[in-house]
Motif scaffolding. Structure first.
Motif, PDB file in Angstrom:
ATOM      1  N   ASP A 227      -5.784  -1.699  -4.791  1.00  0.00           N
ATOM      2  CA  ASP A 227      -5.199  -2.251  -3.571  1.00  0.00           C
ATOM      3  C   ASP A 227      -6.109  -3.342  -3.019  1.00  0.00           C
ATOM      4  O   ASP A 227      -7.140  -3.057  -2.412  1.00  0.00           O
ATOM      5  CB  ASP A 227      -4.981  -1.132  -2.544  1.00  0.00           C
ATOM      6  N   GLU A 228      -5.735  -4.549  -3.253  1.00  0.00           N
ATOM      7  CA  GLU A 228      -6.466  -5.730  -2.781  1.00  0.00           C
ATOM      8  C   GLU A 228      -7.953  -5.698  -3.131  1.00  0.00           C
ATOM      9  O   GLU A 228      -8.803  -5.696  -2.250  1.00  0.00           O
ATOM     10  CB  GLU A 228      -6.276  -5.895  -1.258  1.00  0.00           C
TER      11      GLU A 228
ATOM     12  N   SER B 239       0.835  -1.203   0.000  1.00  0.00           N
ATOM     13  CA  SER B 239       0.000   0.000   0.000  1.00  0.00           C
ATOM     14  C   SER B 239       0.869   1.251   0.000  1.00  0.00           C
ATOM     15  O   SER B 239       0.523   2.261  -0.624  1.00  0.00           O
ATOM     16  CB  SER B 239      -0.917   0.013   1.219  1.00  0.00           C
TER      17      SER B 239
ATOM     18  N   GLU C  45      -7.288   0.491  -0.702  1.00  0.00           N
ATOM     19  CA  GLU C  45      -7.463  -0.578   0.271  1.00  0.00           C
ATOM     20  C   GLU C  45      -8.718  -0.272   1.103  1.00  0.00           C
ATOM     21  O   GLU C  45      -8.942   0.871   1.499  1.00  0.00           O
ATOM     22  CB  GLU C  45      -6.230  -0.588   1.181  1.00  0.00           C
TER      23      GLU C  45
HETATM   24 MG   LIG Z   1      -2.035  -2.750   2.226  1.00  0.00          MG
END
Ligand SMILES: [Mg+2]
Ligand SMILES: Nc1ncnc2c1ncn2[C@@H]1O[C@H](COP(=O)(O)OP(=O)(O)OP(=O)(O)O)[C@@H](O)[C@H]1O
Lengths: 323, 250
Positions: B175-176, B59, B101
């Motif tokens: 992010d994810e 991140s 995220e």
């Molecule tokens: Mg992260």
């Protein structure tokens, strides 16, 4: 205690319905001013989680800017402008001046401390309070400036209409309508415009807002500008209505507007509007029924009560954070 | 070289600059050294995944690209321009968008307003931008008046992707995107990611789910405590012994 309750009962009876209406009228007018100032506290708290205690003094400076314009243009013998244009210029200059002052305060007193511990900007705010109050004290030589010494305002104090024989004056109507108009404009700005949406996004999550490309520093500046513009308008209306303007006036009025913001729910815009009117009305009734010396005690009693029992206020979602 | 030869070599050469380039970047949080000499590139139209365990700095890499944190050393270049000292909003204006995220939606605002915020630097979004997003996610049109905070996790993920696409990015950071989604939704998200990628958008995807992300990626990088430990074509990484042990669980 016993005696006090007896006295209140006595007052309620002797003032009757007419007295109650007068108190309500005065409370709503005063409360409109509190609402306008409370909005500035609440908007800044919403976006920065900062209690901007200098805000009451922005209101005070607004009142003085209005008076300055008045002294230039409204000379007692031969006013350079008629009443309506004079009022428009006073409002415009005071609102703009206060707005700029708010932006400057944020830029130099708060922004450098953005990432400092939460106590730091609070101390900085107190510094701004002393700076502004002392500066105005110096400039005005501690004199009280009286809007009412200008006869051009005479027509403002004539009754516009009566309710069951109780007069409502032009200035009272002007204050309430101006406050409603400004608040409607604010609601429009916050909920319908791009800037307003960016303000709400930034309040909710500043980092996420910047990930959208929002320049959050500019949004924060705009928030200070708007809140201070409203305080400047309230300052001029305070001068028109209550006349007595001096360097310390922002302290008490600022604290009462802050109470209004807490009662309504700090961070909530409708809450600030509601809280202002409630505080104004409660103060007016407390003064009318229990005696003038009770006004401030009751208002600040309510502040303490809310902070202890319902820190989220009536409409708010977040409690004031302990510093 | 004759003039004709010069033109010929220019034509044959690959584009002079990668879309995104991190050049020996060091990022700190206070005294803590997080990213250590990171070199990373994304070419135009490429799909790159960035893998790594928790706290490895994934991140932080994305935040460094956006300028939310400033690297202490090294440069961030977008289309050959050094943007290291430029503001976040400048970089986003150049054509970067992010699905952050945990999505980071604006909970008290409607789905529609969230999408508008995605197009903040593009005058709040033109009709065809909304249409494009609503075609990918028909549900968002249905729910446009609902407050984003009241949506389910899967629906919120759609808003987060739709919001990022509103900016018509040339580079999309994610992010994810599969975090907290049921397997069926992970599959669907990745199908949409593939679709968006095929429309010409370059992507840098941070994932813990190495299996799925490597299956659609062109190339991958693996971070471990702020350093790159592996990089290469996705197909090679999928076969790599260490990576399989560490991330693929087989
Ligand atoms: Mg992260
Ligand atoms: N704002 C911050 N201040 C201080 N330290 C931070 C900050 N943000 C992240 N860190 C630290 O930096 C390190 C890397 O964090 P980062 O969020 O980049 O990891 P990650 O690879 O994304 O992990 P995850 O997979 O858990 O999301 C962590 O040790 C984290 O605690």
């Amino acid at each position: 205690m016993h005696l006090l309750l007896f006295n209140i009962y006595d007052q309620v009876r002797s003032l009757g319905w007419n007295g109650a209406f007068t108190l309500l009228r005065d409370g709503v007018v005063l409360g409109s001013l509190y609402s306008l100032v409370a909005l500035g506290y609440t908007m800044v708290y919403g976006i920065l989680k900062l209690l901007n205690f200098a805000h009451g003094d922005v209101f005070m400076v607004g009142a003085f800017i209005g008076f300055g314009v008045l002294a230039q243009l409204g000379g007692p013998l031969a006013p350079a402008l008629g009443l309506v244009p004079l009022l428009l210029v006073m409002f415009a200059v005071a609102m703009l001046g206060s707005g700029i002052l708010g932006v400057v305060i944020e830029r130099f007193a708060y922004r450098p401390l953005r990432n400092a511990p939460r106590i730091a900007p609070l101390i900085s705010a107190l510094g701004v309070v002393f700076f502004l109050e002392s500066s105005v004290q110096l400039i005005t030589n501690s004199t009280h400036s009286e809007y009412s010494t200008f006869p051009v305002f005479g027509p403002l104090f004539t009754p516009m209409f009566s309710v069951a024989g109780n007069p409502v004056t032009v200035v009272q109507v002007l204050i309430v309508l101006t406050a409603i108009g400004l608040m409607a404009a604010l609601m429009f700005l916050v909920y319908r415009t791009k800037l307003g949406k960016a303000m709400r996004a930034t309040s909710f999550d500043r980092e996420a807002a910047s990930m959208m490309g929002i320049d959050t520093d500019r949004v924060i500046s705009a928030t200070f500008f708007i809140g201070s513009v409203l305080a400047g308008a309230a300052g001029v209306m305070y001068g028109l209505y209550l006349s007595d303007t001096y360097f310390f006036v922002g302290f008490l009025y600022g604290l009462k507007a802050f109470t209004a913001a807490v009662v309504g729910g700090i961070g909530s815009i409708p809450g600030a509007m509601l809280g202002g009117v409630l505080v104004g009305v409660v103060e007016s009734f407390a003064g009318g029924y229990a005696g003038g010396q009770w006004k401030d005690i009751v208002v600040f009693g309510i502040l303490i009560l809310f902070l202890l029992v319902r820190p989220t206020g009536l409409l708010g979602s977040h409690a004031i954070q302990k510093v | 070289m004759t003039e004709a030869e010069i033109t010929a070599t220019e034509k044959a050469a690959p584009p002079a600059h990668p879309l995104l380039k991190l050049d020996s970047v060091d990022t700190y949080y206070g005294q803590i050294h997080i990213l250590q000499g990171l070199n990373l590139e994304v070419q135009s139209g490429e799909l790159v995944c960035l893998l790594g365990g928790n706290a490895s700095g994934k991140s932080t890499t994305l935040k460094t690209i956006l300028g939310i944190v400033q690297p202490r050393n090294g440069t961030v270049q977008f289309e050959g321009e050094d943007v290291t000292s430029r503001s976040t909003s400048y970089r986003i204006g150049k054509g970067i968008a992010i699905v952050p995220e945990n999505r980071r939606l604006f909970g008290p605002m409607t789905v529609l307003e969230n999408l508008e915020m995605g197009a903040y630097l593009h005058a709040g979004g033109a009709k065809e931008d909304f249409d494009r997003v609503y075609t990918l996610f028909p549900l968002l049109h249905e729910r446009r008046r609902q407050l984003a905070g009241t949506l389910s996790g899967g629906e919120q993920q759609m808003v987060a992707m739709g919001r990022a696409l509103m900016a018509k990015p040339r580079l999309l950071l994610m992010d994810e995107p599969s975090m907290g989604l049921a397997p069926i939704l992970v599959e669907r998200s990745f199908e949409i990611i593939k679709q968006v990628h095929e429309s010409g958008v370059a992507m840098l995807i941070v994932e813990q789910n190495a299996n799925v992300s490597l299956s659609i990626a062109d190339r991958g990088y693996v971070l471990s405590t702020g350093r790159l430990v592996l990089e290469g074509p996705a197909a090679e990484l999928r076969e790599h012994e260490d990576l399989r042990k560490a991330y693929l669980g087989r």
